[in-house]
Scaffold this motif. Structure first.
Motif, PDB file in Angstrom:
ATOM      1  N   ARG A 199      90.803 107.199  10.721  1.00 47.15           N
ATOM      2  CA  ARG A 199      89.862 107.644  11.759  1.00 47.15           C
ATOM      3  C   ARG A 199      89.251 106.455  12.505  1.00 47.15           C
ATOM      4  NH1 ARG A 199      85.992 111.755  12.453  1.00 47.15           N
ATOM      5  NH2 ARG A 199      85.120 111.459  14.556  1.00 47.15           N
ATOM      6  N   LEU A 200      88.872 105.420  11.768  1.00 46.74           N
ATOM      7  CA  LEU A 200      88.271 104.247  12.403  1.00 46.74           C
ATOM      8  C   LEU A 200      89.287 103.514  13.280  1.00 46.74           C
ATOM      9  CD1 LEU A 200      86.175 102.858   9.421  1.00 46.74           C
ATOM     10  CD2 LEU A 200      85.348 104.134  11.399  1.00 46.74           C
ATOM     11  N   SER A 201      90.516 103.407  12.797  1.00 47.28           N
ATOM     12  CA  SER A 201      91.551 102.751  13.594  1.00 47.28           C
ATOM     13  C   SER A 201      91.838 103.536  14.868  1.00 47.28           C
ATOM     14  CB  SER A 201      92.825 102.601  12.760  1.00 47.28           C
ATOM     15  OG  SER A 201      93.856 102.017  13.531  1.00 47.28           O
ATOM     16  N   ARG A 202      91.855 104.864  14.733  1.00 46.17           N
ATOM     17  CA  ARG A 202      92.084 105.709  15.917  1.00 46.17           C
ATOM     18  C   ARG A 202      90.956 105.535  16.937  1.00 46.17           C
ATOM     19  NH1 ARG A 202      96.501 108.553  17.965  1.00 46.17           N
ATOM     20  NH2 ARG A 202      95.749 110.312  19.232  1.00 46.17           N
ATOM     21  N   GLU A 203      89.745 105.397  16.450  1.00 41.01           N
ATOM     22  CA  GLU A 203      88.608 105.211  17.349  1.00 41.01           C
ATOM     23  C   GLU A 203      88.715 103.881  18.092  1.00 41.01           C
ATOM     24  OE1 GLU A 203      85.158 106.436  19.249  1.00 41.01           O
ATOM     25  OE2 GLU A 203      86.473 107.546  17.868  1.00 41.01           O
ATOM     26  N   GLU A 204      89.169 102.840  17.409  1.00 49.26           N
ATOM     27  CA  GLU A 204      89.341 101.547  18.073  1.00 49.26           C
ATOM     28  C   GLU A 204      90.427 101.623  19.143  1.00 49.26           C
ATOM     29  OE1 GLU A 204      87.644  98.819  17.837  1.00 49.26           O
ATOM     30  OE2 GLU A 204      86.270  99.653  16.348  1.00 49.26           O
ATOM     31  N   VAL A 205      91.492 102.367  18.862  1.00 50.24           N
ATOM     32  CA  VAL A 205      92.556 102.524  19.857  1.00 50.24           C
ATOM     33  C   VAL A 205      92.030 103.271  21.078  1.00 50.24           C
ATOM     34  CG1 VAL A 205      94.794 103.603  20.304  1.00 50.24           C
ATOM     35  CG2 VAL A 205      94.393 102.409  18.147  1.00 50.24           C
ATOM     36  N   TYR A 206      91.250 104.310  20.834  1.00 51.98           N
ATOM     37  CA  TYR A 206      90.692 105.077  21.961  1.00 51.98           C
ATOM     38  C   TYR A 206      89.759 104.207  22.810  1.00 51.98           C
ATOM     39  CZ  TYR A 206      87.663 108.319  24.438  1.00 51.98           C
ATOM     40  OH  TYR A 206      86.933 108.950  25.412  1.00 51.98           O
ATOM     41  N   LYS A 207      88.921 103.410  22.174  1.00 56.68           N
ATOM     42  CA  LYS A 207      88.022 102.535  22.926  1.00 56.68           C
ATOM     43  C   LYS A 207      88.802 101.512  23.754  1.00 56.68           C
ATOM     44  CE  LYS A 207      84.057 102.888  19.783  1.00 56.68           C
ATOM     45  NZ  LYS A 207      83.147 102.149  18.886  1.00 56.68           N
ATOM     46  N   ALA A 208      89.849 100.952  23.145  1.00 55.14           N
ATOM     47  CA  ALA A 208      90.666  99.992  23.893  1.00 55.14           C
ATOM     48  C   ALA A 208      91.361 100.669  25.078  1.00 55.14           C
ATOM     49  CB  ALA A 208      91.698  99.351  22.964  1.00 55.14           C
ATOM     50  N   PHE A 209      91.784 101.924  24.889  1.00 59.58           N
ATOM     51  CA  PHE A 209      92.437 102.645  25.969  1.00 59.58           C
ATOM     52  C   PHE A 209      91.456 102.903  27.129  1.00 59.58           C
ATOM     53  CE2 PHE A 209      93.595 106.614  28.078  1.00 59.58           C
ATOM     54  CZ  PHE A 209      94.921 106.376  28.408  1.00 59.58           C
ATOM     55  N   THR A 210      90.261 103.354  26.808  1.00 55.37           N
ATOM     56  CA  THR A 210      89.275 103.626  27.867  1.00 55.37           C
ATOM     57  C   THR A 210      88.855 102.356  28.602  1.00 55.37           C
ATOM     58  OG1 THR A 210      87.525 103.484  26.178  1.00 55.37           O
ATOM     59  CG2 THR A 210      88.395 105.669  26.709  1.00 55.37           C
ATOM     60  N   ARG A 211      88.839 101.214  27.892  1.00 54.31           N
ATOM     61  CA  ARG A 211      88.498  99.961  28.575  1.00 54.31           C
ATOM     62  C   ARG A 211      89.587  99.525  29.540  1.00 54.31           C
ATOM     63  NH1 ARG A 211      86.420  98.470  23.419  1.00 54.31           N
ATOM     64  NH2 ARG A 211      88.412  97.462  22.945  1.00 54.31           N
ATOM     65  N   SER A 212      90.828  99.867  29.237  1.00 58.76           N
ATOM     66  CA  SER A 212      91.937  99.413  30.084  1.00 58.76           C
ATOM     67  C   SER A 212      92.236 100.357  31.235  1.00 58.76           C
ATOM     68  CB  SER A 212      93.206  99.254  29.232  1.00 58.76           C
ATOM     69  OG  SER A 212      93.611 100.499  28.683  1.00 58.76           O
ATOM     70  N   VAL A 213      91.621 101.545  31.261  1.00 62.30           N
ATOM     71  CA  VAL A 213      91.892 102.548  32.289  1.00 62.30           C
ATOM     72  C   VAL A 213      90.611 102.779  33.092  1.00 62.30           C
ATOM     73  CG1 VAL A 213      92.604 104.922  32.752  1.00 62.30           C
ATOM     74  CG2 VAL A 213      93.656 103.649  30.877  1.00 62.30           C
ATOM     75  N   SER A 214      90.770 102.843  34.407  1.00 64.84           N
ATOM     76  CA  SER A 214      89.638 103.132  35.292  1.00 64.84           C
ATOM     77  C   SER A 214      90.103 104.057  36.409  1.00 64.84           C
ATOM     78  CB  SER A 214      89.048 101.843  35.879  1.00 64.84           C
ATOM     79  OG  SER A 214      90.004 101.173  36.681  1.00 64.84           O
ATOM     80  N   MET A 215      89.204 104.910  36.865  1.00 68.13           N
ATOM     81  CA  MET A 215      89.487 105.838  37.952  1.00 68.13           C
ATOM     82  C   MET A 215      88.477 105.609  39.080  1.00 68.13           C
ATOM     83  SD  MET A 215      90.291 107.187  34.895  1.00 68.13           S
ATOM     84  CE  MET A 215      91.663 107.984  34.084  1.00 68.13           C
ATOM     85  N   GLU A 216      88.931 105.810  40.297  1.00 64.75           N
ATOM     86  CA  GLU A 216      88.053 105.663  41.447  1.00 64.75           C
ATOM     87  C   GLU A 216      88.441 106.663  42.520  1.00 64.75           C
ATOM     88  OE1 GLU A 216      88.405 102.030  43.561  1.00 64.75           O
ATOM     89  OE2 GLU A 216      90.538 101.774  43.138  1.00 64.75           O
ATOM     90  N   LEU A 217      87.429 107.182  43.197  1.00 71.59           N
ATOM     91  CA  LEU A 217      87.638 108.104  44.307  1.00 71.59           C
ATOM     92  C   LEU A 217      87.876 107.318  45.589  1.00 71.59           C
ATOM     93  CD1 LEU A 217      84.808 110.713  43.639  1.00 71.59           C
ATOM     94  CD2 LEU A 217      87.250 111.070  43.334  1.00 71.59           C
ATOM     95  N   VAL A 218      88.870 107.717  46.348  1.00 70.19           N
ATOM     96  CA  VAL A 218      89.119 107.095  47.651  1.00 70.19           C
ATOM     97  C   VAL A 218      88.147 107.713  48.646  1.00 70.19           C
ATOM     98  CG1 VAL A 218      90.811 106.634  49.446  1.00 70.19           C
ATOM     99  CG2 VAL A 218      91.533 106.758  47.061  1.00 70.19           C
ATOM    100  N   ARG A 219      87.394 106.881  49.316  1.00 69.97           N
ATOM    101  CA  ARG A 219      86.304 107.353  50.169  1.00 69.97           C
ATOM    102  C   ARG A 219      86.832 108.227  51.312  1.00 69.97           C
ATOM    103  NH1 ARG A 219      81.749 103.437  53.001  1.00 69.97           N
ATOM    104  NH2 ARG A 219      80.364 105.106  53.724  1.00 69.97           N
ATOM    105  N   ASN A 220      86.101 109.326  51.547  1.00 71.19           N
ATOM    106  CA  ASN A 220      86.388 110.261  52.648  1.00 71.19           C
ATOM    107  C   ASN A 220      87.760 110.917  52.513  1.00 71.19           C
ATOM    108  OD1 ASN A 220      83.904 109.626  53.853  1.00 71.19           O
ATOM    109  ND2 ASN A 220      84.797 107.932  55.019  1.00 71.19           N
ATOM    110  N   THR A 221      88.285 111.006  51.298  1.00 71.62           N
ATOM    111  CA  THR A 221      89.552 111.691  51.050  1.00 71.62           C
ATOM    112  C   THR A 221      89.402 112.534  49.792  1.00 71.62           C
ATOM    113  OG1 THR A 221      90.481 109.887  49.699  1.00 71.62           O
ATOM    114  CG2 THR A 221      90.820 109.764  52.086  1.00 71.62           C
TER     115      THR A 221
END
Length: 790
Positions: A199-221
């Protein structure tokens, strides 16, 4: 050879070689001198503390330019070092388009869209949060098997963290003090709630995944960009594409699940509604049979229809009766203008014949008398026509009257039948209330049943059509070059951070530094005139010789020009010229007080004026050291009565300059200065031909000697060292002097550099006219210029 030159006027400065002829006038204007100046408190200046002085900021930057350059270079190097040691990261980006509704395969709505009525910001924000959801992240991690070691950069392995926590807990169990209890409490808070390594190892993998992924909205679209950072460019592109594919799949699954649930729910409600509809229809029919209620259709009742028809017929008959009544009265009262009379052809023929007879009668009346037979015959014809016309009018009146009576009878009959129908309707109202309730229930159940049946059919058709409102616009391609570190950006940030940190240090140092750093601060802070600025120079040659001797040995140097400016300022400080008796003091030692005293004495002597320099600092005498004179007898010897005034004077190599040294150090110098003998000595010196007496006094703070000297010699020249003497100390010294009724004549700022003057340099200011003098002395020996001291 004896000096036969006439002494110059002490009220005017003597011209110096190379000094402009207009310098005296310039100084008069610059210093505001030459006018009678009595001892007065300085006028306070306007408070401009709220005004940002850009020149002050600029000179602070110039003063600490090397510190700023060093901090900027340090920030630049740190940024470069961090950029080179970081692991390169590649950026893969995919773009998806999120529409408000999915494409419609059929005309009716396929399913209830919860975001259909939301605005763009709310709907896109919801989709963005769904992209960040843990369910989607876990699905991508499982699909790409990112939980393998090395797929994602992790911080600290869970097992290592757990082992460290366990060791810390064991160490904490051995303690019994307050710190150990606090440590135990901290360990309980910081430890995870589970001990499962998976469980702890899975949590570390999830945290690393969220740090490496980002989303952004394209303005006026309505587009969203998914950015993935990873040291492996191929893996970064795979993760980005997998996120969009998994997002589309999850959206379809949610829609199918909602359609299936909606269909099951609607079918259940449809069966219940059908049973209620059948029951309500049976109750309505039974009630109508029991009450003999006859309806033409679902909305029309027989009695109501009869009442409506009678009402319309009665209204029509009433209109006809009113019309007949009005026609009858018109014929009866004004038959000539009645419509029926005017429309009668017979009456109109009779009237035409009568008109002819009337015309003939009138024509004959001009010839015959009334009793003439022809006239009587015409009269008889006219009367006959009138009788016929009256008969026709009476006939028309009788016809109209008959029609009026008929409409009245018809109206009365319809009114009676309408009243009878109204009574029947009133009698049936009690029965219609219950009937309407039953009928309304039937209508409601029928509408609900039809609506549910339509929804069930639509959901059944739409359930087999897979539609989605999310489309992939651009798939992620394998990046060719690293995205981070951005060396140019990091370098600029490091450089800017270094400059900002340097500026912070500069302002911190300046705020902590209470010294006089600039020449214009003297008058603003101390409220006394600044009489001169003395440059800080490096002494070359014999270091045992006082720097004040440069005023004699290098008269065209910066040092000599600076003290010559002070001398000129003193000459214009009063209406009588320079003070004949002058005490030079300072806040503390090593501020240039003795050097200033000796340099001023040399400058006055160079004017051909008999000048005497008295070393009144009997605690730390220095004048005899500067001039290489003996100190066996001096001021202390005369004040203590061990020596006569004629034995004190020592002649120097400088013409017109004599010196009285301090003499042996007495046990209590202030007691010697308090007596009248110092004043007697100065009177004797002036009686002997001394035109200027300059006293090198002790510092003000910590000693009473300077205050005592100031009471006997009211003209005081204050010396302060630039960037060294604290403003608070100077203010304390001035407070002591003012409490004794002493106001300094002015301040001389010593050991200054170009940073302290801010608005001019010594080469440009004190070197005025130096080029002409150098050309004139090209064939003679040249004086080695003094270098500035850093």
């Amino acid at each position: 050879m004896p000096d036969n030159r006439q002494p110059p006027n002490p009220h005017l400065p003597a011209p110096h070689p190379g000094q402009p002829a207009q310098q005296a006038l310039t100084l008069r204007g610059n210093y505001g001198l030459g006018m009678p100046q009595e001892r007065r408190a300085p006028e306070p200046e306007d408070d401009d503390s709220d005004v940002i002085d850009l020149r002050a900021i600029w000179r602070l930057i110039v003063k600490h330019k090397w510190l700023l350059v060093s901090m900027a270079v340090a920030g630049l190097l740190a940024a470069l070092l961090l950029s080179f040691i970081r692991t390169p990261l590649y950026l893969a980006t995919t773009t998806v388009q999120v529409d408000k509704r999915a494409a419609k395969v059929v005309k009716f709505n396929q399913e209830a869209d919860p975001s259909a009525d939301l605005d763009d910001r709310t709907g896109l924000g919801t989709q963005l949060e769904l992209l960040k959801s843990r369910v989607l992240a876990e699905r991508v991690i499982d699909e790409l098997r990112l939980d393998r070691v090395g797929s994602l950069p992790q911080t600290v392995p869970a097992t290592v963290a757990q082992e460290d926590a366990a060791s810390d807990a064991e160490a904490a169990e051995t303690g019994t003090g307050m710190l150990d209890k606090i440590r135990q409490s901290w360990e309980k808070i910081s430890q995870p709630a589970t001990s499962s390594n998976e469980r702890l190892s899975r949590e570390e993998v999830y945290k690393a995944f969220t740090r490496s992924v980002s989303m952004e909205l394209v303005r006026n679209t309505r587009m969203i960009k998914v950015n993935v950072e990873n040291p492996n460019p191929q893996l970064a592109a795979r993760i980005a594409n997998s996120i969009t594919q998994a997002f589309i799949a999850l959206n379809l699954e949610r829609r199918l699940e909602s359609s299936s649930y909606a269909k099951t729910f609607l079918e259940t409600q449809l069966s219940l509604t059908k049973a209620r509809l059948e029951e309500s229809e049976r109750k309505l029919n039974q009630f109508a049979r029991e009450r003999n209620i006859l309806t033409l259709d679902e909305k029309t009742n027989v009695i109501n229809q009869t009442f409506t028809e009678f009402s319309a017929a009665l209204a029509k008959v009433e209109q006809e009766r009113i019309k007949a009544d009005s026609e009858y009265e018109a014929v009866r009262k004004t038959p000539d203008t009645a419509r029926q009379v005017l429309e009668s052809k017979t009456i109109q023929d009779y009237k035409a014949q009568r008109s002819k007879l009337d015309a003939e009668y009138e024509q004959s009346a001009k010839i015959y008398k009334d009793d003439f037979p022809k006239m009587q015959q015409l009269r008889a014809q006219i009367n006959d026509l009138d009788a016929k016309i009256q008969t026709e009018v009476s006939s028309i009146l009788a016809s109209v009257g008959n029609y009026l009576q008929m409409t009245k009878r018809q109206e009365a009959l319809l009114r009676s039948r309408l009243e009878e129908t109204r009574r029947q309707i009133v009698q049936g109202q009690d029965q219609s209330v219950d009937y309407n309730l039953l009928k309304r229930e039937v209508d409601t159940n029928r509408e609900l049943y039809n609506g549910l049946l339509q929804q069930v059919k639509e959901v059944g058709v739409a359930g087999g059509v897979e539609t989605n409102n999310i489309q992939v616009v651009d798939k992620a391609e394998v990046p060719l070059f690293p995205y981070k570190p951005k060396i140019a950006l990091n370098t600029a940030i490091g450089l800017l951070a270094g400059l900002v940190l340097g500026l912070g240090l500069v302002f911190l140092m300046e705020s902590l530094d209470d010294s006089i750093k600039f020449a214009d601060e003297v008058e603003k802070t101390l409220m006394v005139p600044l009489l001169g600025v003395i440059p800080k120079i490096k002494q070359k040659g014999d270091l045992t010789t006082s720097m004040a001797m440069l005023a004699q040995h290098d008269p065209r140097g910066h040092f000599a020009e600076a003290y010559r400016s002070v001398r000129t300022a003193l000459q214009f400080s009063t209406s009588e010229g320079a003070p004949r008796r002058l005490v030079v003091t300072s806040t503390a030692k090593n501020e240039g007080k003795s050097t200033t005293s000796l340099a001023l004495a040399i400058n006055f002597a160079q004017l051909g004026l008999k000048t005497v320099l008295i070393d009144a600092d009997m605690r730390n005498p220095t004048v005899h050291k500067y001039m290489a004179l003996g100190n066996n007898r001096g001021l202390s010897s005369f004040l203590s009565g061990h020596c006569a005034a004629g034995e004190l004077m020592q002649v120097t190599e400088i013409p017109n300059l004599d010196i009285i040294t301090a003499g042996p150090i007495p046990p209590s110098p202030v007691d010697l200065l308090t007596g009248p003998k110092l004043g007697e000595l100065m009177d004797l010196l002036q009686a002997g031909g001394a035109q200027f007496i300059i006293l090198d006094g002790p510092p003000v703070l910590g000693l009473a000697d300077a205050v005592v000297l100031g009471n006997q010699v009211p003209d005081v020249l204050y010396v302060a060292q630039a960037s060294q003497t604290r403003k608070s100390h100077i203010k304390d010294a001035f407070r002591r002097l003012r409490m004794a009724g002493i106001v300094p004549r002015g301040v001389v700022l010593t050991k200054t550099t170009a940073q302290n003057t801010a608005y001019y340099t010594y080469d440009n200011y004190y070197g005025y006219g130096a080029g002409t003098a150098d050309k004139a002395d090209a064939k003679g020996p040249k004086t080695q210029p003094m270098a500035y001291e850093s």
